[in-house]
Design an enzyme around this catalytic site. Sequence first.
Site, PDB file in Angstrom:
ATOM      1  N   ASP A 106     -24.134  68.124  15.734  1.00 24.60           N
ATOM      2  CA  ASP A 106     -23.071  67.182  16.168  1.00 24.60           C
ATOM      3  C   ASP A 106     -23.051  67.102  17.704  1.00 24.60           C
ATOM      4  OD1 ASP A 106     -22.565  67.017  13.691  1.00 24.60           O
ATOM      5  OD2 ASP A 106     -20.933  68.553  13.508  1.00 24.60           O
TER       6      ASP A 106
HETATM    7  N1  URA Z   1     -23.121  72.202  10.787  1.00 26.69           N
HETATM    8  C1  URA Z   1     -22.137  71.122  11.602  1.00 26.69           C
HETATM    9  O1  URA Z   1     -20.860  71.092  11.008  1.00 26.69           O
HETATM   10  N2  URA Z   1     -22.268  70.806  12.833  1.00 26.69           N
HETATM   11  C2  URA Z   1     -23.551  70.855  13.321  1.00 26.69           C
HETATM   12  O2  URA Z   1     -23.827  70.493  14.415  1.00 26.69           O
HETATM   13  C3  URA Z   1     -24.406  71.621  12.573  1.00 26.69           C
HETATM   14  C4  URA Z   1     -24.190  72.152  11.330  1.00 26.69           C
END
Ligand code: URA
Length: 258
Positions: A106
């Site tokens: 993310d």
């Molecule tokens: N899980 C999440 O919620 N975000 C990420 O970036 C990776 C795994």
Amino acid sequence: MERQRLDKVIASSGKFSRREVKQLVRQGRILVDGAPACSGEEKVDPEAAEILVDGERLCYRRYTWVMLNKPAGVLSATEDGRGKTVLDLLPEELRRQSLFPVGRLDKDTEGLLLLTNEGRLAHDLLSPRHHVDKVYYARTSGCLTEEDRRAFAGGMTLGDGLQCLPAGLEILSAGTEGSEALVTLREGKFHQVKRMLAARGKPVLYLKRLRMGNLTLDSALGPGEYRYLTEEERSILQNLENKTDEIQMLPKKGRDFC
Ligand code: URA
């Protein structure tokens, strides 16, 4: 192997740009099969030719693998009209090699992100069939409990019906002001760590990926820094699948959270 331009072959080592190769050729510092190269445009078979730069043999690699410590605020995409991407953190020579991120983090997640131009292996690393554990350090609000650990281990079903595979939750600290934990996943559904912890009423405040299979984020890399994978890491990659069906927790020596 198909013959390619000498400057392209040398630039693919990541050590020199094509412009630098031109200069090296002019200075007579490149030998191809014992003879000084005449031009960066000459064609060579990169696997068969012996290429020396300043007397050092060039190790040709068909594919490039890079480890990046992704900072928050950058998108895991090759291009995106909405903002800075992880490719923008790499130098020109690497950007020209059609690298793409192996999976996504993310925008606000930090940590280990691999970039490559080797499609098949990248695909295998991401496939749940290949059982590659991903380990995340998470800081959450609320107090994580043994019940949360058991819910993760049992395979949670989220409110929207998403069925998660069994996952690891190792609680590092827990209190009413917040908790810290290592989360180990064997799949990579959208926002999965955040959704699983939110479903337990402990929303994520900070998230960083520390590990994929046996490959650990280099603690010497600051946010936004990258390096090429070593020979050893590349061979680990070829063999990234876990040899067990158990979720593997991060060994103590490999822990470097934030
Ligand atoms: N899980 C999440 O919620 N975000 C990420 O970036 C990776 C795994």
